[in-house]
Scaffold this motif. Sequence first.
Motif, short mmCIF file in Angstrom:
data_model
loop_
_atom_site.label_atom_id
_atom_site.label_comp_id
_atom_site.label_asym_id
_atom_site.label_seq_id
_atom_site.Cartn_x
_atom_site.Cartn_y
_atom_site.Cartn_z
N TYR A 196 32.94 4.30 48.01
CA TYR A 196 33.25 5.06 49.21
C TYR A 196 33.49 4.08 50.36
CZ TYR A 196 32.70 8.45 52.98
OH TYR A 196 32.90 9.23 54.09
N TYR A 236 37.50 12.89 58.49
CA TYR A 236 37.90 12.99 57.09
C TYR A 236 38.56 11.72 56.55
CZ TYR A 236 42.57 13.87 59.02
OH TYR A 236 43.74 13.78 59.71
N THR A 283 36.86 9.83 53.36
CA THR A 283 37.01 10.58 52.11
C THR A 283 38.46 10.57 51.65
OG1 THR A 283 35.16 11.99 52.71
CG2 THR A 283 36.64 12.82 51.01
N GLU A 332 39.65 8.83 48.11
CA GLU A 332 40.26 9.67 47.08
C GLU A 332 41.70 9.27 46.79
OE1 GLU A 332 39.69 13.68 48.47
OE2 GLU A 332 37.57 13.68 47.93
#
Length: 173
Positions: free
Chosen positions: A45, A56, A59, A63
């Motif tokens: 992460y 955000y 994340t 991803e």
Amino acid sequence: MKYFKPLVFTLFIILCCDSCKLAKVSYNMTGGSLNPDIKTFSVDYFPNKALLVVPYLSTLFTEKLQTYMRTKTSLKEVTDNNGDIRFEGQIVGYNQRPIDIQRDEVATNNRLTIEIQVKYTNTKDDKFDFNTRFSNYKDYGIDEDFNSIEESLINEILDKIIDDIYNKAIVNW
């Protein structure tokens, strides 16, 4: 007929080298050049340590990098930063500033810039390891509503940064 003997000889040499493993050629459709012993990857992460924090962004970047590695390589994803190749780091910059300033000291465009510090570890060959800051930007007009285009700008910038990371880590550019 005069080309037949050299052609047969060349094919014979190639087959001998291949069977003796004297020559090894590897290729893939994405341009990557990983050691065949590398089977897995992991992406930690990426926390957002920038002065201006988009909730955000961490994340989304994490991803997107995971998805990119899954689709561009045949490597299996593992967790706990335990892959044969490992990506970790943090988002260190997120800023916008005016550009293209005219004589009347009014900017005609703005620039959104994102910077990400990436530590790449190759457990099979540490000569490819790096700890590098990747940065990219996207310009937009002052007449555009930043709130309505921010997400698309972020996605474009992250896609460019991830391409750069992939090229440095996998393609070895």
